[in-house]
Design an enzyme around this catalytic site. Structure first.
Site, PDB file in Angstrom:
ATOM      1  N   CYS A 245    -129.412  -5.514  39.308  1.00 51.43           N
ATOM      2  CA  CYS A 245    -129.411  -6.197  38.005  1.00 51.43           C
ATOM      3  C   CYS A 245    -130.833  -6.659  37.801  1.00 51.43           C
ATOM      4  CB  CYS A 245    -128.421  -7.360  38.020  1.00 51.43           C
ATOM      5  SG  CYS A 245    -126.696  -6.815  38.051  1.00 51.43           S
ATOM      6  N   ALA A 246    -131.665  -5.759  37.294  1.00 52.51           N
ATOM      7  CA  ALA A 246    -133.112  -5.883  37.497  1.00 52.51           C
ATOM      8  C   ALA A 246    -133.843  -6.653  36.406  1.00 52.51           C
ATOM      9  CB  ALA A 246    -133.724  -4.487  37.613  1.00 52.51           C
ATOM     10  N   PRO A 248    -135.300  -9.265  33.692  1.00 56.52           N
ATOM     11  CA  PRO A 248    -136.502  -8.640  33.124  1.00 56.52           C
ATOM     12  C   PRO A 248    -137.496  -8.102  34.154  1.00 56.52           C
ATOM     13  CG  PRO A 248    -136.727 -11.017  33.074  1.00 56.52           C
ATOM     14  CD  PRO A 248    -135.363 -10.730  33.641  1.00 56.52           C
ATOM     15  N   GLY A 249    -137.134  -8.105  35.426  1.00 58.50           N
ATOM     16  CA  GLY A 249    -137.973  -7.388  36.382  1.00 58.50           C
ATOM     17  C   GLY A 249    -138.838  -8.248  37.274  1.00 58.50           C
ATOM     18  N   LYS A 251    -138.097  -9.775  40.052  1.00 63.82           N
ATOM     19  CA  LYS A 251    -137.928  -9.437  41.469  1.00 63.82           C
ATOM     20  C   LYS A 251    -138.230  -7.954  41.722  1.00 63.82           C
ATOM     21  CE  LYS A 251    -134.658 -13.214  42.002  1.00 63.82           C
ATOM     22  NZ  LYS A 251    -134.326 -13.481  40.581  1.00 63.82           N
ATOM     23  N   ASP A 269    -130.162  -1.901  34.919  1.00 65.36           N
ATOM     24  CA  ASP A 269    -129.621  -3.012  34.129  1.00 65.36           C
ATOM     25  C   ASP A 269    -128.786  -2.383  33.026  1.00 65.36           C
ATOM     26  OD1 ASP A 269    -130.548  -6.198  34.094  1.00 65.36           O
ATOM     27  OD2 ASP A 269    -129.612  -5.516  32.226  1.00 65.36           O
ATOM     28  N   ASP A 314    -128.971  -9.173  42.116  1.00 60.93           N
ATOM     29  CA  ASP A 314    -129.272 -10.482  41.502  1.00 60.93           C
ATOM     30  C   ASP A 314    -128.261 -10.636  40.363  1.00 60.93           C
ATOM     31  OD1 ASP A 314    -130.530 -12.841  40.943  1.00 60.93           O
ATOM     32  OD2 ASP A 314    -132.262 -11.941  39.964  1.00 60.93           O
ATOM     33  N   CYS A 367    -128.586 -17.491  40.693  1.00 58.97           N
ATOM     34  CA  CYS A 367    -129.278 -18.759  40.441  1.00 58.97           C
ATOM     35  C   CYS A 367    -128.224 -19.791  40.021  1.00 58.97           C
ATOM     36  CB  CYS A 367    -130.409 -18.620  39.432  1.00 58.97           C
ATOM     37  SG  CYS A 367    -129.925 -17.944  37.851  1.00 58.97           S
TER      38      CYS A 367
END
Ligand SMILES: C[S@@+](CC[C@H](N)C(=O)[O-])C[C@H]1O[C@@H](n2cnc3c(N)ncnc32)[C@H](O)[C@@H]1O
Length: 419
Positions: A245-246, A248-249, A251, A269, A314, A367
């Site tokens: 689940c990348a 906005p990038g 990580k 994504d 993520d 998070c």
């Protein structure tokens, strides 16, 4: 921009978040003055709205949403800014015209003048309720009270603080000390953070185009807690890696940096617009990944892919660990969102783990600070999945008054060989 214009535009943004349930990022432009007032109002909305309610003879639900948002926004300025209260009241009266509610001007004037006079007594009464005192949703205060009794007040108070701006240094291109010196040469004070190898915490926020090395991709803006993801997953050169689940990038870039760019990284994504931001981020970092728009609820989404050595999941979550950066979360999330997120997280976790190579590592990350999206999801998945194991103890980073990071949960899992 006049005080009335700023107050009007901030109230317009507040009404769209509080009444239309849009995210602050969607409705706020780049004006620093409007952003500061609107985000401050959203941060304290759940304390200010009950204070306004005390002065009404009819329930606020019967009031035009724009007028209600204006009252709360003006109340924020009266309580939390250095502006003279009389000036705020006058600007709010003028703002009624701009908001298309000129007939409310007398009411707004009278109510805000009473608020100025009576606020101390009102808050003395309503602040007895921690959900009001800390301006957080009641369901969240209760959940934290059940799960984290000792930490509850610290986390809630921390949710109202301004988060530091933290940089991630690409250690393959610069040391943290070099990046710190480059900042210092531009008058930007910054300190490394023990336990976070690539983090540099700025004393105060600056615009990214003032940051030495930002345009070149040597530094990026990322909370130190978020930087732990790539550190824990530790992809090495030659590995096949999935960033599940990348967007906005944030990580994605870090995964490439820790492996010196030498991994085959697939960044997935399901949101095309947000995937565009991954592409833009990678362009700035001068790093490469394959990007794919896929819905990972679909068990067949990754069918064409060989197994991965490392997977970062993520997961979409309540974001209750990043409330200090996104105060609109307090108004947008509902208690019922948590089990709904848990179902989605479980489905995506199952589908990703199915594509993990035996002996590989999958990092489940959120998070969120709520067990319902963290330990509960992972423990149930482990109980139901014979080949899934924990590879390390889970890590929970708590946000709070003295916390150097946002709130994150990390669970490192692996997969056994087929029996
Ligand atoms: C927490 S964010 C990821 C943040 C990102 N890893 C970073 O560090 O910048 C979660 C992401 O999951 C994506 N998402 C939500 N549901 C999804 C699904 N069913 N399939 C794939 N991606 C999904 C969202 O669009 C969102 O970008």
């Amino acid at each position: 921009m006049s005080g009335t214009t700023v107050l009007t535009d901030a109230a317009r943004a507040v009404v769209r978040v509080a009444h239309e349930r849009r995210s602050a990022d969607d409705v706020l432009g780049s004006s620093a003055a409007i952003r500061a007032i609107a985000l401050g109002t959203l941060r304290w909305y759940l304390r200010l709205a009950p204070a306004i309610e005390r002065l009404l003879t009819r329930p606020s639900a019967q009031m035009a949403p724009a007028v209600h948002a204006l009252l709360v926004t003006a109340a924020h300025q009266i309580v939390y800014s250095r502006n003279a209260p009389e000036g705020v009241v006058d600007a709010a009266v003028d703002a009624t015209r701009a908001l298309g509610a000129p007939r409310a001007s007398g009411f707004v004037n009278a109510l805000l003048r009473r608020f100025v006079r009576e606020q101390a007594g009102i808050f003395a009464t309503i602040d007895a309720d921690p959900a009001v005192r800390y301006a957080h949703p009641r369901w969240f205060v209760e959940a934290l009270g059940r799960e984290q009794r000792e930490r509850r007040d610290d986390i809630l108070a921390g949710g109202n603080e301004r988060a530091p701006m933290t940089l991630r240094v690409d250690l393959s291109r610069s040391s943290v000390a070099q990046a710190q010196a480059a900042c210092a040469a531009r008058g930007i004070a910054a300190q490394p953070l023990a336990g976070y190898a690539s983090a540099l915490v700025l004393a105060s926020p600056v615009a990214v185009d003032e940051l030495p090395g930002f345009a070149e991709g040597i530094v990026s803006v990322q909370d130190a807690g978020a930087q732990l993801a790539a550190t824990l997953l530790a992809p090495r050169a030659g590995m096949r890696v999935l960033d599940a689940c990348a967007a906005p990038g944030g990580k994605t870039g870090h995964l490439l940096e820790v492996a010196g760019g030498e991994i085959d990284l697939l960044a997935v994504d399901d949101d095309a617009d947000r995937l565009g931001r991954v592409a833009a981020n990678l362009e700035r970092l001068k790093r490469h990944a394959r990007l794919a728009r896929l819905d990972l609820r679909d068990p067949g989404a990754l069918a064409g892919e060989a197994p991965f050595d490392r997977i970062l999941l993520d997961a979409p979550c309540s974001a209750t660990g990043v409330i200090r950066r996104h105060p609109d979360i307090k108004l947008l999330r509902r208690a019922a969102d948590i089990p709904a997120f848990a179902r989605l997280q479980r489905t995506i976790l199952q589908n990703c783990h199915a594509r993990l190579a035996p002996g590989g590592l999958l990092l489940y990350a959120t998070c969120s600070v709520l067990a319902g999206e963290n330990a509960t999801v992972v423990d149930r998945f482990l109980a139901d999945t014979p080949r899934a194991r924990r590879a390390a103890d889970p890590v929970q980073l708590w946000p709070g008054l003295r916390a150097p990071t946002d709130g994150f949960h990390y669970a490192l899992l692996t997969k056994t060989d087929p029996t």
